[in-house]
Design an enzyme around this catalytic site. Structure first.
Site, PDB file in Angstrom:
ATOM      1  N   GLU A  86       6.615   3.463   1.880  1.00 18.49           N
ATOM      2  CA  GLU A  86       6.061   4.573   2.663  1.00 18.49           C
ATOM      3  C   GLU A  86       6.313   5.835   1.841  1.00 18.49           C
ATOM      4  O   GLU A  86       7.461   6.214   1.591  1.00 18.49           O
ATOM      5  CB  GLU A  86       6.771   4.611   4.015  1.00 18.49           C
ATOM      6  CG  GLU A  86       6.421   5.771   4.879  1.00 18.49           C
ATOM      7  CD  GLU A  86       4.925   5.909   5.104  1.00 18.49           C
ATOM      8  OE1 GLU A  86       4.391   7.000   4.836  1.00 18.49           O
ATOM      9  OE2 GLU A  86       4.282   4.912   5.530  1.00 18.49           O
ATOM     10  N   SER A  87       5.227   6.475   1.423  1.00 18.19           N
ATOM     11  CA  SER A  87       5.374   7.573   0.455  1.00 18.19           C
ATOM     12  C   SER A  87       6.189   8.749   0.991  1.00 18.19           C
ATOM     13  O   SER A  87       6.930   9.373   0.231  1.00 18.19           O
ATOM     14  CB  SER A  87       3.995   8.036  -0.016  1.00 18.19           C
ATOM     15  OG  SER A  87       3.177   8.364   1.089  1.00 18.19           O
TER      16      SER A  87
ATOM     17  N   CYS B  34       0.448   1.257  -4.628  1.00 20.73           N
ATOM     18  CA  CYS B  34       0.300   1.682  -3.237  1.00 20.73           C
ATOM     19  C   CYS B  34       1.000   3.022  -2.984  1.00 20.73           C
ATOM     20  O   CYS B  34       0.537   4.042  -3.471  1.00 20.73           O
ATOM     21  CB  CYS B  34       0.727   0.566  -2.299  1.00 20.73           C
ATOM     22  SG  CYS B  34      -0.044   0.725  -0.678  1.00 20.73           S
TER      23      CYS B  34
ATOM     24  N   ARG C  64      -4.536   9.037   1.173  1.00 17.96           N
ATOM     25  CA  ARG C  64      -3.526   8.174   1.798  1.00 17.96           C
ATOM     26  C   ARG C  64      -4.153   7.433   2.989  1.00 17.96           C
ATOM     27  O   ARG C  64      -5.012   7.983   3.667  1.00 17.96           O
ATOM     28  CB  ARG C  64      -2.394   9.082   2.256  1.00 17.96           C
ATOM     29  CG  ARG C  64      -1.227   8.380   2.829  1.00 17.96           C
ATOM     30  CD  ARG C  64      -0.077   9.368   2.996  1.00 17.96           C
ATOM     31  NE  ARG C  64       1.009   8.726   3.677  1.00 17.96           N
ATOM     32  CZ  ARG C  64       1.453   9.097   4.877  1.00 17.96           C
ATOM     33  NH1 ARG C  64       0.906  10.108   5.512  1.00 17.96           N
ATOM     34  NH2 ARG C  64       2.440   8.438   5.426  1.00 17.96           N
TER      35      ARG C  64
ATOM     36  N   ILE D  42      -2.261  -3.066   1.614  1.00 21.32           N
ATOM     37  CA  ILE D  42      -1.512  -2.880   2.857  1.00 21.32           C
ATOM     38  C   ILE D  42      -1.457  -1.385   3.177  1.00 21.32           C
ATOM     39  O   ILE D  42      -0.756  -0.635   2.501  1.00 21.32           O
ATOM     40  CB  ILE D  42      -0.074  -3.455   2.727  1.00 21.32           C
ATOM     41  CG1 ILE D  42      -0.125  -4.934   2.305  1.00 21.32           C
ATOM     42  CG2 ILE D  42       0.693  -3.294   4.047  1.00 21.32           C
ATOM     43  CD1 ILE D  42       1.201  -5.483   1.796  1.00 21.32           C
ATOM     44  N   ARG D  43      -2.214  -0.966   4.172  1.00 20.16           N
ATOM     45  CA  ARG D  43      -2.346   0.472   4.488  1.00 20.16           C
ATOM     46  C   ARG D  43      -2.448   1.290   3.193  1.00 20.16           C
ATOM     47  O   ARG D  43      -1.697   2.232   2.947  1.00 20.16           O
ATOM     48  CB  ARG D  43      -1.169   0.961   5.353  1.00 20.16           C
ATOM     49  CG  ARG D  43      -1.267   0.430   6.784  1.00 20.16           C
ATOM     50  CD  ARG D  43      -0.153   0.923   7.692  1.00 20.16           C
ATOM     51  NE  ARG D  43      -0.150   2.368   7.870  1.00 20.16           N
ATOM     52  CZ  ARG D  43      -1.007   3.056   8.631  1.00 20.16           C
ATOM     53  NH1 ARG D  43      -1.973   2.440   9.284  1.00 20.16           N
ATOM     54  NH2 ARG D  43      -0.913   4.349   8.751  1.00 20.16           N
TER      55      ARG D  43
ATOM     56  N   HIS E 253      -0.938  -4.489  -4.384  1.00 19.33           N
ATOM     57  CA  HIS E 253       0.435  -4.940  -4.661  1.00 19.33           C
ATOM     58  C   HIS E 253       0.461  -6.200  -5.525  1.00 19.33           C
ATOM     59  O   HIS E 253       0.648  -7.294  -4.990  1.00 19.33           O
ATOM     60  CB  HIS E 253       1.128  -5.286  -3.332  1.00 19.33           C
ATOM     61  CG  HIS E 253       1.391  -4.129  -2.438  1.00 19.33           C
ATOM     62  ND1 HIS E 253       2.580  -3.443  -2.442  1.00 19.33           N
ATOM     63  CD2 HIS E 253       0.615  -3.521  -1.515  1.00 19.33           C
ATOM     64  CE1 HIS E 253       2.549  -2.474  -1.547  1.00 19.33           C
ATOM     65  NE2 HIS E 253       1.352  -2.498  -0.971  1.00 19.33           N
TER      66      HIS E 253
ATOM     67  N   GLU F 271       2.756  -7.309  -7.237  1.00 20.29           N
ATOM     68  CA  GLU F 271       4.096  -7.909  -7.284  1.00 20.29           C
ATOM     69  C   GLU F 271       4.266  -9.037  -6.275  1.00 20.29           C
ATOM     70  O   GLU F 271       5.215  -9.805  -6.382  1.00 20.29           O
ATOM     71  CB  GLU F 271       5.174  -6.817  -7.078  1.00 20.29           C
ATOM     72  CG  GLU F 271       5.341  -6.278  -5.658  1.00 20.29           C
ATOM     73  CD  GLU F 271       4.290  -5.242  -5.247  1.00 20.29           C
ATOM     74  OE1 GLU F 271       3.340  -4.993  -6.023  1.00 20.29           O
ATOM     75  OE2 GLU F 271       4.413  -4.702  -4.123  1.00 20.29           O
TER      76      GLU F 271
HETATM   77  N1  GLN Z   1       0.536   3.917   3.738  1.00 21.92           N
HETATM   78  C1  GLN Z   1       1.700   3.994   2.903  1.00 21.92           C
HETATM   79  C2  GLN Z   1       2.030   5.430   2.518  1.00 21.92           C
HETATM   80  O1  GLN Z   1       1.391   6.330   2.891  1.00 21.92           O
HETATM   81  C3  GLN Z   1       1.554   3.157   1.655  1.00 21.92           C
HETATM   82  C4  GLN Z   1       1.550   1.699   2.011  1.00 21.92           C
HETATM   83  C5  GLN Z   1       2.125   0.788   0.971  1.00 21.92           C
HETATM   84  O2  GLN Z   1       2.763   1.205   0.011  1.00 21.92           O
HETATM   85  N2  GLN Z   1       1.957  -0.492   1.190  1.00 21.92           N
HETATM   86  O3  GLN Z   1       2.945   5.672   1.825  1.00 21.92           O
END
Ligand code: GLN
Length: 210
Positions: free
Chosen positions: A56-57, A87, A116, A148-149, A189, A191
């Protein structure tokens, strides 16, 4: 930063504040690098390149500040330290952010605007196959990408190479992998899929620098 030399494997740091730290280290080690978990400035100083994992940034930004790493990491990447962000890591390496949280700041390093949570609620998480420029055989054997998001790259500066775009569906054409000099980022991702080709590309970028 120590200069990379071809007679020894590069030492790559994985920012170890949140996210897929173990998976990135395993993929980098399987790609021929030595790895170090980076939580403090002294550890950052030892590495030839840095991976900023997903997570989560906004949380990673807060933790970077708590650990006194925000400025050192920004200085290192601005000073030419090779970096790879996946991500949330892509968000953190973007010079400009769209749809960020109020006051959200980034490390920067890539002359791009990253949006984002770009793919919207219905497609919070999805998987698709991608052709990635610079990745061996990706036309014959596409990279299976897990989002993922995820963010996407909305705008790129003149020195930025677009490595991959989504091929089909609602998000077709969206930029999801970029490189500028020795800094690269993916919306997805690698990884977690066991496909080492993106990590190998980063290890190669760092090795070739020496
Ligand atoms: N939505 C996340 C963010 O804003 C990023 C998601 C992720 O790293 N899988 O940081």
């Amino acid at each position: 930063m120590t200069p990379a030399d071809s007679s020894r494997p590069p030492t790559l740091g994985v920012l170890a504040l949140q996210g897929d730290v173990r998976e990135h280290r395993a993929a980098l080690e399987a790609s021929g690098a030595r790895t170090v978990a980076v939580r403090r400035e002294s550890e950052l100083a030892e590495v030839d390149g840095i991976v900023v994992p997903g997570g989560e940034s906004t949380t990673i930004e807060k933790l970077l500040r708590t650990f006194g790493l925000f400025q050192p990491l920004q200085d290192a990447v601005r000073g030419g330290l090779p970096a790879y962000g996946s991500c949330a890591g892509m968000i953190l390496l973007a010079d400009r952010l769209a749809g960020g949280a109020p006051g959200q700041a980034t490390i920067g390093g890539l002359d791009v605007t990253v949006r984002r949570n770009a793919f919207g609620r219905q497609v919070d998480s999805f998987e698709t196959d991608l052709v990635v420029d610079g990745v061996e055989d990706s036309v014959e054997r596409p990279v299976h990408a897990v989002f993922i998001r995820a963010p996407w790259v909305e705008e790129v500066g003149p020195g930025v190479q677009v490595l991959a775009r989504v091929g089909s569906g609602e998000a077709a054409g969206r930029i999801v992998a970029v490189r500028e000099r020795d800094v690269m980022a993916t919306s997805f991702h690698p990884e977690i899929t066991g496909d080492l080709r993106l990590h190998r590309l980063f290890v190669q970028i760092v090795s070739e620098r020496g």
